[in-house]
Structures are given as C-alpha cells and as structure tokens.
Write a protein that holds these residues in place. Structure first.
Motif, PDB file in Angstrom:
ATOM      1  N   SER A 153      36.698  40.079  15.474  1.00 36.44           N
ATOM      2  CA  SER A 153      37.791  40.622  14.680  1.00 36.44           C
ATOM      3  C   SER A 153      39.095  40.430  15.451  1.00 36.44           C
ATOM      4  CB  SER A 153      37.545  42.110  14.401  1.00 36.44           C
ATOM      5  OG  SER A 153      38.626  42.661  13.663  1.00 36.44           O
ATOM      6  N   CYS A 154      40.018  39.645  14.883  1.00 36.61           N
ATOM      7  CA  CYS A 154      41.211  39.227  15.629  1.00 36.61           C
ATOM      8  C   CYS A 154      42.466  39.385  14.798  1.00 36.61           C
ATOM      9  CB  CYS A 154      41.073  37.766  16.069  1.00 36.61           C
ATOM     10  SG  CYS A 154      39.560  37.414  16.987  1.00 36.61           S
ATOM     11  N   ASP A 155      43.602  39.276  15.470  1.00 27.95           N
ATOM     12  CA  ASP A 155      44.924  39.288  14.837  1.00 27.95           C
ATOM     13  C   ASP A 155      45.705  38.073  15.322  1.00 27.95           C
ATOM     14  OD1 ASP A 155      44.866  41.826  13.360  1.00 27.95           O
ATOM     15  OD2 ASP A 155      44.678  42.715  15.361  1.00 27.95           O
ATOM     16  N   LEU A 156      46.526  37.539  14.436  1.00 31.50           N
ATOM     17  CA  LEU A 156      47.308  36.344  14.738  1.00 31.50           C
ATOM     18  C   LEU A 156      48.798  36.668  14.705  1.00 31.50           C
ATOM     19  CD1 LEU A 156      47.213  33.195  15.130  1.00 31.50           C
ATOM     20  CD2 LEU A 156      47.551  33.027  12.651  1.00 31.50           C
ATOM     21  N   THR A 157      49.524  36.239  15.741  1.00 31.68           N
ATOM     22  CA  THR A 157      50.979  36.396  15.767  1.00 31.68           C
ATOM     23  C   THR A 157      51.626  35.022  15.910  1.00 31.68           C
ATOM     24  OG1 THR A 157      51.017  36.669  18.169  1.00 31.68           O
ATOM     25  CG2 THR A 157      50.790  38.671  16.851  1.00 31.68           C
ATOM     26  N   TYR A 158      52.915  34.993  15.604  1.00 25.93           N
ATOM     27  CA  TYR A 158      53.674  33.741  15.650  1.00 25.93           C
ATOM     28  C   TYR A 158      54.982  34.032  16.380  1.00 25.93           C
ATOM     29  CZ  TYR A 158      55.053  29.110  13.840  1.00 25.93           C
ATOM     30  OH  TYR A 158      55.391  27.780  13.707  1.00 25.93           O
ATOM     31  N   SER A 159      55.324  33.217  17.388  1.00 22.60           N
ATOM     32  CA  SER A 159      56.483  33.494  18.234  1.00 22.60           C
ATOM     33  C   SER A 159      57.369  32.259  18.335  1.00 22.60           C
ATOM     34  CB  SER A 159      56.044  33.928  19.639  1.00 22.60           C
ATOM     35  OG  SER A 159      55.211  35.057  19.579  1.00 22.60           O
ATOM     36  N   LEU A 176      62.443  34.360  21.744  1.00 25.57           N
ATOM     37  CA  LEU A 176      63.602  34.397  20.860  1.00 25.57           C
ATOM     38  C   LEU A 176      63.222  35.060  19.539  1.00 25.57           C
ATOM     39  CD1 LEU A 176      64.897  30.735  21.414  1.00 25.57           C
ATOM     40  CD2 LEU A 176      65.678  32.811  22.582  1.00 25.57           C
ATOM     41  N   ASP A 177      64.246  35.393  18.769  1.00 24.98           N
ATOM     42  CA  ASP A 177      64.016  35.915  17.428  1.00 24.98           C
ATOM     43  C   ASP A 177      63.367  34.830  16.576  1.00 24.98           C
ATOM     44  OD1 ASP A 177      64.024  37.233  15.050  1.00 24.98           O
ATOM     45  OD2 ASP A 177      66.186  37.128  14.736  1.00 24.98           O
ATOM     46  N   LEU A 178      62.272  35.174  15.911  1.00 30.15           N
ATOM     47  CA  LEU A 178      61.555  34.174  15.118  1.00 30.15           C
ATOM     48  C   LEU A 178      62.431  33.562  14.046  1.00 30.15           C
ATOM     49  CD1 LEU A 178      58.836  32.811  14.475  1.00 30.15           C
ATOM     50  CD2 LEU A 178      58.319  34.743  12.956  1.00 30.15           C
ATOM     51  N   PHE A 179      63.305  34.353  13.472  1.00 30.47           N
ATOM     52  CA  PHE A 179      64.123  33.880  12.353  1.00 30.47           C
ATOM     53  C   PHE A 179      65.505  33.440  12.851  1.00 30.47           C
ATOM     54  CE2 PHE A 179      61.128  37.018  10.650  1.00 30.47           C
ATOM     55  CZ  PHE A 179      60.428  36.223   9.754  1.00 30.47           C
ATOM     56  N   ARG A 180      65.533  32.296  13.435  1.00 34.04           N
ATOM     57  CA  ARG A 180      66.789  31.703  13.882  1.00 34.04           C
ATOM     58  C   ARG A 180      66.628  30.187  13.918  1.00 34.04           C
ATOM     59  NH1 ARG A 180      68.216  32.839  20.087  1.00 34.04           N
ATOM     60  NH2 ARG A 180      69.573  31.051  19.651  1.00 34.04           N
ATOM     61  N   ASP A 181      67.750  29.498  14.105  1.00 27.52           N
ATOM     62  CA  ASP A 181      67.747  28.031  14.167  1.00 27.52           C
ATOM     63  C   ASP A 181      67.127  27.410  12.927  1.00 27.52           C
ATOM     64  OD1 ASP A 181      68.932  28.154  16.675  1.00 27.52           O
ATOM     65  OD2 ASP A 181      67.021  28.065  17.742  1.00 27.52           O
ATOM     66  N   GLY A 182      67.455  27.998  11.753  1.00 29.15           N
ATOM     67  CA  GLY A 182      67.029  27.400  10.486  1.00 29.15           C
ATOM     68  C   GLY A 182      65.701  27.887   9.963  1.00 29.15           C
ATOM     69  N   TYR A 183      64.990  28.701  10.716  1.00 29.94           N
ATOM     70  CA  TYR A 183      63.700  29.207  10.253  1.00 29.94           C
ATOM     71  C   TYR A 183      63.941  30.546   9.550  1.00 29.94           C
ATOM     72  CZ  TYR A 183      58.686  30.252  10.339  1.00 29.94           C
ATOM     73  OH  TYR A 183      57.377  30.528   9.988  1.00 29.94           O
ATOM     74  N   VAL A 184      63.839  30.530   8.210  1.00 33.56           N
ATOM     75  CA  VAL A 184      64.149  31.718   7.409  1.00 33.56           C
ATOM     76  C   VAL A 184      62.852  32.347   6.915  1.00 33.56           C
ATOM     77  CG1 VAL A 184      66.409  30.850   6.737  1.00 33.56           C
ATOM     78  CG2 VAL A 184      64.404  30.289   5.343  1.00 33.56           C
ATOM     79  N   LYS A 185      62.977  33.494   6.231  1.00 31.61           N
ATOM     80  CA  LYS A 185      61.792  34.227   5.785  1.00 31.61           C
ATOM     81  C   LYS A 185      61.024  33.463   4.713  1.00 31.61           C
ATOM     82  CE  LYS A 185      63.234  38.874   7.070  1.00 31.61           C
ATOM     83  NZ  LYS A 185      63.371  40.292   6.641  1.00 31.61           N
ATOM     84  N   ASP A 186      61.733  32.723   3.882  1.00 35.87           N
ATOM     85  CA  ASP A 186      61.020  31.924   2.883  1.00 35.87           C
ATOM     86  C   ASP A 186      60.130  30.882   3.550  1.00 35.87           C
ATOM     87  OD1 ASP A 186      62.171  33.352   0.860  1.00 35.87           O
ATOM     88  OD2 ASP A 186      63.764  31.889   0.463  1.00 35.87           O
ATOM     89  N   ALA A 187      60.646  30.268   4.619  1.00 31.47           N
ATOM     90  CA  ALA A 187      59.845  29.288   5.345  1.00 31.47           C
ATOM     91  C   ALA A 187      58.654  29.954   6.011  1.00 31.47           C
ATOM     92  CB  ALA A 187      60.706  28.571   6.374  1.00 31.47           C
ATOM     93  N   ILE A 242      64.015  23.534  26.262  1.00 30.15           N
ATOM     94  CA  ILE A 242      63.458  23.144  24.965  1.00 30.15           C
ATOM     95  C   ILE A 242      63.023  24.406  24.229  1.00 30.15           C
ATOM     96  CG2 ILE A 242      62.706  20.879  25.812  1.00 30.15           C
ATOM     97  CD1 ILE A 242      59.856  21.982  25.913  1.00 30.15           C
ATOM     98  N   LYS A 243      62.832  24.288  22.903  1.00 26.65           N
ATOM     99  CA  LYS A 243      62.372  25.408  22.083  1.00 26.65           C
ATOM    100  C   LYS A 243      61.152  24.963  21.286  1.00 26.65           C
ATOM    101  CE  LYS A 243      67.065  27.277  21.623  1.00 26.65           C
ATOM    102  NZ  LYS A 243      68.172  27.609  20.691  1.00 26.65           N
ATOM    103  N   ALA A 244      60.276  25.918  21.039  1.00 26.67           N
ATOM    104  CA  ALA A 244      59.066  25.617  20.281  1.00 26.67           C
ATOM    105  C   ALA A 244      58.477  26.925  19.753  1.00 26.67           C
ATOM    106  CB  ALA A 244      58.043  24.880  21.139  1.00 26.67           C
ATOM    107  N   ARG A 245      57.599  26.786  18.745  1.00 23.55           N
ATOM    108  CA  ARG A 245      56.884  27.942  18.204  1.00 23.55           C
ATOM    109  C   ARG A 245      55.410  27.811  18.544  1.00 23.55           C
ATOM    110  NH1 ARG A 245      61.004  27.042  14.435  1.00 23.55           N
ATOM    111  NH2 ARG A 245      62.283  28.899  14.096  1.00 23.55           N
ATOM    112  N   GLN A 246      54.784  28.952  18.792  1.00 23.38           N
ATOM    113  CA  GLN A 246      53.365  28.938  19.134  1.00 23.38           C
ATOM    114  C   GLN A 246      52.676  30.171  18.576  1.00 23.38           C
ATOM    115  OE1 GLN A 246      52.969  31.001  23.523  1.00 23.38           O
ATOM    116  NE2 GLN A 246      53.248  28.790  23.485  1.00 23.38           N
ATOM    117  N   PHE A 247      51.373  30.024  18.322  1.00 23.28           N
ATOM    118  CA  PHE A 247      50.543  31.121  17.858  1.00 23.28           C
ATOM    119  C   PHE A 247      49.934  31.833  19.059  1.00 23.28           C
ATOM    120  CE2 PHE A 247      50.245  27.915  14.443  1.00 23.28           C
ATOM    121  CZ  PHE A 247      50.737  28.659  13.391  1.00 23.28           C
ATOM    122  N   ASP A 248      49.531  33.056  18.806  1.00 19.58           N
ATOM    123  CA  ASP A 248      48.790  33.800  19.821  1.00 19.58           C
ATOM    124  C   ASP A 248      47.773  34.669  19.094  1.00 19.58           C
ATOM    125  OD1 ASP A 248      47.943  34.629  22.251  1.00 19.58           O
ATOM    126  OD2 ASP A 248      49.854  35.489  22.901  1.00 19.58           O
TER     127      ASP A 248
END
Length: 676
Positions: free
Chosen positions: A408-414, A435-446, A334-340
């Motif tokens: 004081s924190c930083d947020l990433t998206y994977s 995986l590369d964040l920008f794949r499977d339909g997830y573009v920079k505009d999104a 399965i594939k999913a996106r998560q914050f860290d």
C-alpha cells in the motif's frame, strides 16, 4: 716576577690572612727570552726578504738585524721569522689567499642568481630546466646555512680585529669575535651581562641563516592557470514530461516499441550504472530528494558523495544536457520533475478466485499490477497528492497462484532544481532544492491531465512492458521489473519462478519502485533526445529540434566554466624577497669582511690558542714572530707542549698561566690550593 694583593685595605682579602702579604716569585728567568727588538732603526739597505744589505762588506752588517737571543728555543725544522718584517706585506701566498677569499665572498651571488632565475620562470610551463632548478633548490637548506656561517663568522671576526687595531672596548671586542652563531651571540649577551645594540643586531643577523635556507626551498612551486568564462548550456525542458506517449491508450500502444527498448536497456544495465551520476547515454541523473531533504535547514541541500559516491538516484535515466565544454570545470543549474513513492505496508495476502475476479486480476495477463487504491479516495472526488495506489505481485509456488505481495503506497510529484558540477563532460549533481510544482508553465490543468491520463496509463503499462498479453504469464515467471526490485544486482536471465516482493522492507520497496516509476516515465517522452547524439549548435532558448523529433524543447542556462591549462611555475614572491634580502645581506657582509681583512694591519691573533704564546714569559719562543697571524703561529709551534697550570708551584699561593709543559716548572692545578 712578583704578584701582590691589590685592593682597598678595608676590603677583606679573598685569601687567608697569613698568605695576604706573600710575594710570589716566578721560576723563569725573565732575561732568558728576549722579546724586545734592538734599539734604533734598521740599517740602510736592509731588505726584509734577505735581512742584510747586499752592498755591505762588513760581516756584522751581514748578520740579521733582529734575531733570537736563544737559538735553542727556535722550533725545530720550522721557518720561524727571526728577522723583522713589515705587517700586511704582499707575498705570493697572501695574493693567493686574497683570490680565494674573493671567490668565497662571492658565493652568495649564486643564491641571488637562483632567486632571479625562479622569478623568470614565474608563469612558464613546467620543463626539464625548471625541474633541475627545483632539484637544486632542494639543497638550499643545507648549503645556505653552511655558507652563511662561514662568511658571517669571518665578517664579525675581521670587524673585531679592525676595531681592535683602532681601539675599542674589551666587551665589544668579545661580542664581535665570539659571535660565530646565533647561540654564541646570545651567550655573549648573557654572560657579559651587557645588552648592547651590537649584540642584539648580531643575534638578528644570525637568524637570517635558517630564513635564507627555508626561503630558497619554498621559492618555486607549480600551479595550473585557470581561464574563467561563461557559456550557455541547454537541458531538456521539464514541460516535455506532459507530452509523454502515455497520454492515451492509442499513443501508448503505438510507441510501445520505443519506450520498451529504452526502459529495458536502462534496466538491464543498472548493475553498472544505477549508482553513477550519469546514465549509460551520458545524461545527468538526479539524486533521490527525500534522502537529503532533512539534511539541513538551508534551502539548498548538499548531495552526499558528489559524482555518485553514496548517493541514491531517483531514476536510471537522466536529463539530457547539450553544450557542455569538452575541457575544464563547469557549474550550472537544471530543473526537472520526479516522482517519489512512499509505502506504509508490504505483505503477502491470499485472494480467492472471487476476489480476484472483481479486481485487477480478472483477466490475468501479467504477474504484477498497479492500480489506484479506491478505498482511500472519497467517491466523486478528484484525487490529489499524494495519490494512493496498490502494488500486487504474484508469489511463487502457491496453489492456483492465489497469494500475492501487496504493498500500500502513495505517490507524490515534485519540481526540483539541481546544481550540476562537471569536469569536462563528466557531470554530477552537487546540491538540490525543491520548487513550487506550479511554476515555469506547469499549471493545474496540466497537472490534472498528468494525474488522470499519464499516471493511470503508466500503472497499466509498466507491469506489462516486457510481458504483454500472453496466455499464461504465471508460467513464465516474474517480469524483469519485478525481479529487479527483488535484487537489482542479480536479476537477468530466464527464471521461471515468481519473486517474493513481500519480503522487502516497505521503505526499500518504495525506493526501488520510485526508481522504476521515474525510469519508465522518462522513457516515454523526448525519446530521440536520450541517446546522447544531440547537436552542439543550439542557439535559441526553447528551440524545437526538428532533427530529433517534434515538440522537444531545451531550456538555456548559464554555465561558469573554468579551464585549466598545463602546469606552470609559480614564484612565491614573499619567499623570493626573503631569499634576496638574506643573500644580499650575506653578500654585503662577505665583501665587507674581505675589505676589512686586507685593510687591517694588525695580525689576527684574537681567539687563537697560539696567541697565548705571544710575548709570554712562560712559553719560550724565538725572538720575532709578532707579525704572524694566529693560525700561522700555530702551524710553526704545532709540536710545542703546553699546559694551563701553576707557574708558581713551590710558593704558598700559586698563579695560573698558559705555559710550556716540557719540564717540571709548571704544575697541575689543585682544588685545595689557593691561586691569585
């Protein structure tokens, strides 16, 4: 009887010179015991069973044809065969022994039957019949060697007597008759100093005894038959995250009742489900990727503790999966996106009313707040990953509530892909890769939309999710999310005080904030698909589930399914062949020994102590008995006192023989005395 030195006159004798020419005379009278049958043939009409002709009228004819010369030497109360007999005659006793020998020789058939029965059970389901057979096979290491020793020993003995009747060498006869175990077979090879094919074969044959016993023990096992198949499993499309209700203030406010209840339900049940691989609705949770990112250089990172042991999960809410088989083992991706979240500092700070009026706390409506850290962003620039932000939480028992825990924190998206292993409908992630964040339909505009809208709205909504717009939030104490970060195990209930988050290590604070961030984000999209009541008949990739809400799509993935049937018996064919071979060899040897025993005319006198009394001038016995087997002779002479001693005790040099020990004519041996 005289004993003289025999040998080459040039060879030095083994005895002293003054004794070399001494003649030794036995003290027995050779004529006292007549072992020679009278000359001529048996009289006409002689019956071995009666010893006389019934028609004979002369008293001389009624006397036994062959009788002892000394009646006093006949064993008292015994049935010594003083009359001549034919060898190997069929008598009722001999017939009974033949039946017994035939039954004994047939015992290896039971091991053949056990092997064939075990072979028939191969692939059959476990049953009481098979359990009883398995219990019987447990006795084989004890029973097989015993039967093997009995039958194989008899075979070698009868083969030796058979060859002795027809003529053989003494060495070969000793090898065969003395071959009663693997040790004695080796002993004969070594002590005779003669390595022959017969001796080597006898050693190899005896090695079959332990092999046969152990092969029966390992013959039958159990296993589960596995039926492999491929099926389609569907999981929530990661693109669904862009359709979060946090896309704007209006949608965020209208969906508040939905995501608030889902998020708080997951939060309040976290003490039981936060360390499990599935959430309370049965959705698959993804482990925190940074915990395993540096565990190996391989692309796929193995999750420590499959199915939840020692794994930290990135969210209290998992990814919905539909189409799981109810039985068997399945694997799929399965594939999913998560914050860290990563935090560099977490400490207590004091803020004056003037400072608070120019910050997030201008209108204090909550005890906790999240806001972008403008000090780390250049004016006019578009913030990118990592996104800097601040977490500020009120500290208890301070005047005018001017002290805060500030992190004081930083947020990433994977974007992550996970391999899921399931046992029925119980699943867990076993490995992951980034995986590369920008794949499977997830573009920079999104992604720009996500950062500008969803992230900012999440920062505003999360701290107030259970404490919206109240007159004095400080009087009510910290929000549930703050109390959870302070102590995820013990936080439920009305506690009118503020927690002190600054006491947490920055890394621990970041981990718990990551879990809260992901959990809250997942509660804001595809909410109707989280409850575990998805239909099972999804047939198209990316299908829109109108029954559970618009714009909810699922991606298809291929799952390898292995279904286990009930336990069945499994025959180990290597041990089956070993048992059959050993049993058939033993059966052939048993029947061969049986045949050799009854076609051999010579009595079995080899290797018995009683055989030393046969035609021995030093052991007076009645005339006759030459047809007796060794055990038969021993039974008739069992009270006869015997000794291995010096039969020439009064001579300068003695002679060692097996003799009767009921008088002083046989002396005990002496280490200082010389013997021929």
């Amino acid at each position: 009887m005289a004993y003289r030195h025999i040998g080459d006159p040039n060879v030095r004798p083994l005895q002293p010179a003054h004794l070399e020419n001494i003649e030794l005379e036995t003290r027995y009278d050779p004529g006292a015991y007549n072992h020679v049958p009278p000359p001529g043939h048996p009289p006409s009409g002689y019956s071995p069973s009666r010893g006389v002709d019934n028609d004979s009228k002369n008293d001389d004819d009624r006397k036994p044809f062959f009788h002892s010369a000394s009646k006093s030497s006949q064993p008292h109360g015994s049935s010594w065969p003083v009359q001549s007999q034919r060898v190997a005659g069929v008598t009722p006793l001999r017939a009974g022994l033949m039946v017994f020998d035939a039954i004994l020789a047939s015992t290896p058939i039971m091991f053949v039957a056990l092997a064939l029965t075990a072979a028939r059970l191969d692939g059959e389901e476990v049953s009481d019949y098979g359990s009883r057979l398995a219990e019987t096979l447990l006795l084989s290491p004890t029973i097989f060697p015993l039967i093997f020793a009995a039958l194989m020993g008899r075979f070698f003995r009868h083969l030796g007597v058979y060859l002795a009747e027809r003529g053989t060498t003494l060495g070969r006869l000793e090898q065969l008759v003395g071959c009663q175990s693997v040790f004695t077979a080796l002993e004969r090879q070594i002590t005779l100093r003669y390595w022959s094919v017969v001796g080597l074969c006898s050693v190899l044959v005896w090695l079959l005894s332990p092999v046969g016993g152990q092969s029966a023990l390992r013959l039958l096992g159990q296993e589960n038959n596995n039926v492999s198949s491929i099926t389609t499993v569907r999981y929530l499309d990661p693109q669904s995250s862009t359709r979060s209700s946090l896309e704007g203030p209006s949608s965020s406010n209208s969906a508040r009742a939905s995501y608030t209840s889902i998020f708080l339900a997951a939060l309040l049940s976290s003490s039981k489900y936060q360390d499990t691989p599935m959430d309370l609705w049965g959705n698959v949770k993804l482990p925190l990727y940074r915990d395993i990112e540096n565990s190996t250089t391989d692309e796929w990172k193995t999750v420590s503790g499959l199915h939840g042991d020692h794994a930290t999960y990135s969210s209290l809410i998992g990814v919905p999966v539909v189409g799981l088989p109810s039985r068997g083992l399945s694997d799929f991706n399965i594939k999913a996106r998560q914050f860290d979240v990563f935090c560099s500092s977490n400490k207590m700070m004091s803020a004056s009313p003037k400072a608070r009026n120019s910050s997030l706390w201008a209108n204090v409506t909550a005890t906790w707040g999240l806001e972008p850290d403008q000090s780390k962003t250049e004016p006019g620039s578009r913030p990118n990953y990592p996104l800097p932000f601040l977490s500020m939480s009120m500290v208890a028992d301070t005047a005018n509530y001017t002290n805060f825990s500030v992190a004081s924190c930083d947020l990433t998206y994977s974007y992550l892909e996970a391999k899921v292993n399931c046992n029925g409908t119980s699943c867990g992630v076993k490995s992951m890769r980034k995986l590369d964040l920008f794949r499977d339909g997830y573009v920079k505009d999104a992604d720009d939309f996500t950062r500008r809208n969803i992230f900012l709205n999440l920062m505003v909504t999360l701290p107030r999710v259970d404490n919206p717009t109240v007159g004095s939030p400080s009087a009510r104490g910290s929000a549930n999310a703050e109390k959870w970060m302070a102590n995820p195990i013990d936080f439920i209930g009305a506690r009118y005080s503020n927690v002190e988050l600054y006491k947490l290590d920055p890394d621990l604070f970041a981990r718990r904030l990551t879990i809260l961030w992901n959990s809250f984000h997942q509660s804001t999209f595809a909410t109707t698909a989280l409850g575990g009541t998805l239909p099972k008949n999804l047939t198209e990739t990316g299908v829109i589930l109108a029954s559970v809400g618009a714009n909810i799509t699922f991606n298809a993935t291929q799952a390898s399914v292995v279904q286990q049937t009930s336990a069945v018996y499994k025959t180990n064919w290597k041990w089956f062949i070993a048992l059959m071979f050993c049993s058939l060899v033993l059966l052939a040897a048993a029947y061969a020994g049986l045949v050799l025993k009854y076609i051999t005319l010579a009595p079995d006198i080899i290797g018995y102590a009683s055989s030393l009394t046969m035609l021995n001038p030093y052991v007076p016995t009645p005339t006759g008995g030459t047809t007796l087997h060794g055990l038969e002779r021993a039974a008739l002479l069992h009270d006869l006192p015997v000794r291995i001693g010096d039969v020439c005790p009064n001579e300068p040099v003695g002679a060692i023989a097996f003799a009767k020990a009921d008088d002083s004519r046989v002396a005990r041996l002496n280490r200082r005395r010389w013997y021929i």
